[in-house]
Design a protein around this motif. Structure first.
Motif, PDB file in Angstrom:
ATOM      1  N   SER A   1       0.810  -1.218   0.000  1.00  0.00           N
ATOM      2  CA  SER A   1       0.000   0.000   0.000  1.00  0.00           C
ATOM      3  C   SER A   1       0.841   1.264   0.000  1.00  0.00           C
ATOM      4  O   SER A   1       1.926   1.329   0.599  1.00  0.00           O
ATOM      5  CB  SER A   1      -0.918   0.021   1.227  1.00  0.00           C
ATOM      6  N   GLY A   2       0.308   2.293  -0.649  1.00  0.00           N
ATOM      7  CA  GLY A   2       0.947   3.601  -0.642  1.00  0.00           C
ATOM      8  C   GLY A   2       1.005   4.233   0.730  1.00  0.00           C
ATOM      9  O   GLY A   2       1.722   5.219   0.929  1.00  0.00           O
ATOM     10  N   ASN A   3       0.281   3.669   1.715  1.00  0.00           N
ATOM     11  CA  ASN A   3       0.357   4.251   3.061  1.00  0.00           C
ATOM     12  C   ASN A   3       1.706   3.997   3.735  1.00  0.00           C
ATOM     13  O   ASN A   3       1.984   4.524   4.821  1.00  0.00           O
ATOM     14  CB  ASN A   3      -0.810   3.784   3.944  1.00  0.00           C
ATOM     15  N   LEU A   4       2.575   3.198   3.094  1.00  0.00           N
ATOM     16  CA  LEU A   4       3.932   3.001   3.616  1.00  0.00           C
ATOM     17  C   LEU A   4       4.840   4.208   3.353  1.00  0.00           C
ATOM     18  O   LEU A   4       5.835   4.405   4.064  1.00  0.00           O
ATOM     19  CB  LEU A   4       4.559   1.749   2.989  1.00  0.00           C
ATOM     20  N   LEU A   5       4.523   4.990   2.345  1.00  0.00           N
ATOM     21  CA  LEU A   5       5.383   6.122   1.996  1.00  0.00           C
ATOM     22  C   LEU A   5       5.483   7.106   3.143  1.00  0.00           C
ATOM     23  O   LEU A   5       4.486   7.498   3.748  1.00  0.00           O
ATOM     24  CB  LEU A   5       4.849   6.811   0.738  1.00  0.00           C
ATOM     25  N   ARG A   6       6.721   7.495   3.462  1.00  0.00           N
ATOM     26  CA  ARG A   6       7.041   8.417   4.553  1.00  0.00           C
ATOM     27  C   ARG A   6       6.603   7.888   5.922  1.00  0.00           C
ATOM     28  O   ARG A   6       6.421   8.663   6.851  1.00  0.00           O
ATOM     29  CB  ARG A   6       6.451   9.807   4.283  1.00  0.00           C
ATOM     30  N   SER A   7       6.454   6.579   6.032  1.00  0.00           N
ATOM     31  CA  SER A   7       6.075   5.980   7.321  1.00  0.00           C
ATOM     32  C   SER A   7       7.274   5.772   8.241  1.00  0.00           C
ATOM     33  O   SER A   7       7.124   5.687   9.457  1.00  0.00           O
ATOM     34  CB  SER A   7       5.398   4.625   7.088  1.00  0.00           C
ATOM     35  N   HIS A   8       8.470   5.622   7.653  1.00  0.00           N
ATOM     36  CA  HIS A   8       9.705   5.336   8.401  1.00  0.00           C
ATOM     37  C   HIS A   8       9.598   4.033   9.202  1.00  0.00           C
ATOM     38  O   HIS A   8      10.175   3.906  10.281  1.00  0.00           O
ATOM     39  CB  HIS A   8      10.059   6.503   9.322  1.00  0.00           C
ATOM     40  N   TYR A   9       8.887   3.063   8.641  1.00  0.00           N
ATOM     41  CA  TYR A   9       8.727   1.767   9.304  1.00  0.00           C
ATOM     42  C   TYR A   9       9.906   0.826   9.044  1.00  0.00           C
ATOM     43  O   TYR A   9       9.972  -0.254   9.635  1.00  0.00           O
ATOM     44  CB  TYR A   9       7.459   1.067   8.795  1.00  0.00           C
TER      45      TYR A   9
ATOM     46  N   GLY B   1      15.581   1.567  -2.684  1.00  0.00           N
ATOM     47  CA  GLY B   1      15.091   2.928  -2.826  1.00  0.00           C
ATOM     48  C   GLY B   1      13.988   3.284  -1.853  1.00  0.00           C
ATOM     49  O   GLY B   1      13.608   4.452  -1.734  1.00  0.00           O
ATOM     50  N   TYR B   2      13.453   2.281  -1.145  1.00  0.00           N
ATOM     51  CA  TYR B   2      12.356   2.508  -0.202  1.00  0.00           C
ATOM     52  C   TYR B   2      12.703   1.996   1.198  1.00  0.00           C
ATOM     53  O   TYR B   2      11.814   1.804   2.032  1.00  0.00           O
ATOM     54  CB  TYR B   2      11.094   1.791  -0.691  1.00  0.00           C
ATOM     55  N   GLU B   3      13.992   1.790   1.456  1.00  0.00           N
ATOM     56  CA  GLU B   3      14.404   1.128   2.690  1.00  0.00           C
ATOM     57  C   GLU B   3      13.896   1.829   3.954  1.00  0.00           C
ATOM     58  O   GLU B   3      13.538   1.167   4.933  1.00  0.00           O
ATOM     59  CB  GLU B   3      15.933   1.006   2.746  1.00  0.00           C
ATOM     60  N   LYS B   4      13.874   3.158   3.973  1.00  0.00           N
ATOM     61  CA  LYS B   4      13.428   3.871   5.173  1.00  0.00           C
ATOM     62  C   LYS B   4      11.995   3.526   5.548  1.00  0.00           C
ATOM     63  O   LYS B   4      11.635   3.514   6.728  1.00  0.00           O
ATOM     64  CB  LYS B   4      13.553   5.385   4.962  1.00  0.00           C
TER      65      LYS B   4
ATOM     66  N   HIS C   1      -0.117   1.239  -5.016  1.00  0.00           N
ATOM     67  CA  HIS C   1       1.126   0.697  -4.492  1.00  0.00           C
ATOM     68  C   HIS C   1       2.082   1.820  -4.109  1.00  0.00           C
ATOM     69  O   HIS C   1       2.059   2.894  -4.712  1.00  0.00           O
ATOM     70  CB  HIS C   1       1.799  -0.197  -5.537  1.00  0.00           C
ATOM     71  N   TYR C   2       2.964   1.546  -3.156  1.00  0.00           N
ATOM     72  CA  TYR C   2       3.948   2.565  -2.773  1.00  0.00           C
ATOM     73  C   TYR C   2       4.980   2.788  -3.875  1.00  0.00           C
ATOM     74  O   TYR C   2       5.647   3.818  -3.897  1.00  0.00           O
ATOM     75  CB  TYR C   2       4.642   2.184  -1.459  1.00  0.00           C
ATOM     76  N   PHE C   3       5.083   1.834  -4.818  1.00  0.00           N
ATOM     77  CA  PHE C   3       6.107   1.942  -5.861  1.00  0.00           C
ATOM     78  C   PHE C   3       5.545   2.378  -7.206  1.00  0.00           C
ATOM     79  O   PHE C   3       6.270   2.434  -8.187  1.00  0.00           O
ATOM     80  CB  PHE C   3       6.847   0.607  -6.009  1.00  0.00           C
ATOM     81  N   ASP C   4       4.245   2.643  -7.287  1.00  0.00           N
ATOM     82  CA  ASP C   4       3.685   3.246  -8.503  1.00  0.00           C
ATOM     83  C   ASP C   4       2.431   4.029  -8.127  1.00  0.00           C
ATOM     84  O   ASP C   4       1.998   4.011  -6.982  1.00  0.00           O
ATOM     85  CB  ASP C   4       3.396   2.204  -9.591  1.00  0.00           C
TER      86      ASP C   4
ATOM     87  N   HIS D   1      -0.186  -1.619  11.093  1.00  0.00           N
ATOM     88  CA  HIS D   1       0.578  -0.385  10.999  1.00  0.00           C
ATOM     89  C   HIS D   1       0.249   0.237   9.640  1.00  0.00           C
ATOM     90  O   HIS D   1       0.596  -0.301   8.610  1.00  0.00           O
ATOM     91  CB  HIS D   1       2.070  -0.685  11.098  1.00  0.00           C
ATOM     92  N   LYS D   2      -0.442   1.380   9.666  1.00  0.00           N
ATOM     93  CA  LYS D   2      -0.978   1.947   8.438  1.00  0.00           C
ATOM     94  C   LYS D   2      -0.312   3.251   8.007  1.00  0.00           C
ATOM     95  O   LYS D   2      -0.850   3.988   7.195  1.00  0.00           O
ATOM     96  CB  LYS D   2      -2.492   2.177   8.579  1.00  0.00           C
ATOM     97  N   GLY D   3       0.857   3.521   8.542  1.00  0.00           N
ATOM     98  CA  GLY D   3       1.591   4.692   8.080  1.00  0.00           C
ATOM     99  C   GLY D   3       1.038   5.998   8.631  1.00  0.00           C
ATOM    100  O   GLY D   3       0.203   6.017   9.536  1.00  0.00           O
ATOM    101  N   TRP D   4       1.499   7.089   8.052  1.00  0.00           N
ATOM    102  CA  TRP D   4       1.182   8.430   8.598  1.00  0.00           C
ATOM    103  C   TRP D   4       0.406   9.282   7.626  1.00  0.00           C
ATOM    104  O   TRP D   4       0.172  10.455   7.885  1.00  0.00           O
ATOM    105  CB  TRP D   4       2.484   9.141   8.964  1.00  0.00           C
TER     106      TRP D   4
END
Length: 326
Positions: free
Chosen positions: A136-144, A164-167, A287-290, A322-325
Motif C-alpha cells: 500500500s501507498g500508506n507506507l510512503l514516509r512511514s519510516h517503518y 530505494g524505499y528502505e526507510k 502501491h507505494y512503488f507506482d 501499521h498503516k503509516g502516517w
C-alpha cells in the motif's frame, strides 16, 4: 388444522437443523481446543515464548471457528495427494489448455526442490515474530523500515521492492510470496514461496529452474528468475481453499495474495505485525512503488470482506496493524 400441522413440522425441522449445526460447531471447537490444550500441557510455559501468541487458550470463538492448526500450509510429497473436494475446487479456478497429470508435476517438483516439513518447531521456547509487508501507498514516509527489519521473518508480497524505499519498507526479506504473473528476482537468502492458483504455476516453477520454456500463462511471464532452489516453497492448494471457506466464508471467487499471506503468517508465526495494507489517508488505493489507482472492492477477491476480517483479527489481538502516517 392442516396449516397448524405444517407450521409445527417446519418448527421441528428448524430446531433439528439448528441442533445439528450447534453440534457440528461444538465438535469443531472441541477438537481445536483439545489440540491447543495438548500443545500447552506438553510444555511448561504455554504455547510460545512471546508476550502474546497467535494461538491462545483464551481465544474468542470467532477465531477458534476459523483457525485450523492442522491444515497443511506448505506442499510436500507426503501431503501432496489432494482430497477430491480440494482438487475439484482448485482446478475449477484454472483454465488449462491441455490435461496435465498433477501427480507427475508433483513428482518433478520434489525432485528439484526441498521435500520436507517446515516450521514444525512451534513450542514454549519459540517466539517467532513476523512482519507481513503489503504494497500500500500508506507506507510512503512511514519510516517503518527499521521496525520491519527487526522481525525474525519479513514476508513480502509479489513485486513490492525494497531498493530505494528502505526507510519506509525495510531492506530485509526472508520470504516472498508470488505467482508467475508477479514474479521477480529474489536474493539467495530469501525463500521463494509459490502461490499456485493453477497447475501451470507449478509447471512454470519447474520450467524456471530447468528448460525455461514457459513464457506465457494467461499473459506473458518471465521464463526465468534469480532464486535459490534450496529455499523454494509451495503453498498447499488445500490451504488456499481453507482460507477461502473458513476465513472468507466464500466471499468472492478466491482469496487475494495479500490475504492468503496474512493467514499463512498466522500459521507459521507466534506474533504477526502487518504493514502496508489498506488505503492511504486520502482514501486512494495504490502501491507505494507506482501511482496506478486500484479499487479494493473490485475483482474476484471479495475485498470488502477481507478488510472486515483483517479488522476483526485486529480486534481480537491476533495481529497488529501499521498503516503509516498519510
Amino acid at each position: 388444522m392442516g396449516s397448524f400441522t405444517k407450521q409445527k413440522s417446519s418448527y421441528i425441522r428448524a430446531i433439528f437443523t439448528f441442533g445439528v449445526f450447534f453440534l457440528f460447531m461444538f465438535f469443531q471447537n472441541a477438537v481445536i481446543y483439545v489440540f491447543l490444550k495438548q500443545s500447552a500441557d506438553s510444555s511448561r510455559g504455554g504455547l510460545c515464548a512471546c508476550d502474546k501468541c497467535v494461538t491462545d487458550l483464551n481465544d474468542k470463538d470467532w477465531f477458534i471457528l476459523r483457525f485450523n492448526p492442522t491444515v497443511p500450509f506448505l506442499l510436500n510429497r507426503r501431503n501432496s495427494v489432494l482430497r477430491a473436494s480440494v482438487y475439484r475446487w482448485w482446478t475449477a479456478l484454472q483454465r488449462e489448455s491441455s490435461k496435465v497429470n498433477y501427480t507427475d508435476v508433483v513428482d518433478t517438483l520434489f525432485s528439484l526442490f526441498p521435500d520436507k516439513e517446515h516450521y514444525s518447531d512451534a513450542g514454549p521456547d519459540r517466539c517467532r515474530t513476523c512482519a507481513v509487508v503489503g504494497n500500500s501507498g500508506n507506507l510512503l514516509r512511514s519510516h517503518y523500515g527499521p521496525l520491519i527489519d527487526l522481525h525474525d521473518f519479513v514476508i513480502r508480497i509479489n513485486m513490492g521492492p525494497t531498493e530505494g524505499y528502505e526507510k519506509d519498507v525495510g531492506s530485509k526479506t526472508t520470504h516472498r510470496i508470488l505467482y508467475p504473473e508477479s514474479a521477480v528476482d529474489v536474493d539467495n537468502s530469501t525463500h521463494l514461496v509459490l502461490l499456485p492458483f493453477k497447475i501451470k504455476d507449478m509447471r512454470w516453477l519447474i520450467s524456471v529452474f530447468t528448460t525455461k520454456h514457459i513464457t506465457h500463462t494467461y499473459t506473458k511471464v518471465r521464463p526465468t528468475i534469480n532464486a535459490n532452489r534450496d529455499k523454494v516453497m509451495i503453498i498447499h492448494p488445500e490451504f488456499i481453499k481453507y482460507v477461502y471457506e473458513s476465513w472468507l466464508q466464500k466471499h468472492g471467487r478466491y482469496p487475494s495474495t495479500g490475504f492468503i499471506t496474512l493467514i499463512f503468517a498466522l500459521h507459521i508465526c507466534d506474533q504477526v505485525d502487518v504493514f502496508g495494507f489498506g488505503a492511504k489517508g486520502d482514501g486512494n488505493w495504490h502501491h507505494y512503488f507506482d501511482k496506478s489507482l486500484t479499487q479494493f472492492s473490485r475483482g474476484p477477491h471479495g475485498g470488502d470482506f477481507e478488510n472486515k476480517t483483517m479488522n476483526e483479527l485486529l480486534l481480537v489481538n491476533k495481529i497488529s496493524m501499521h498503516k503509516g502516517w498519510q
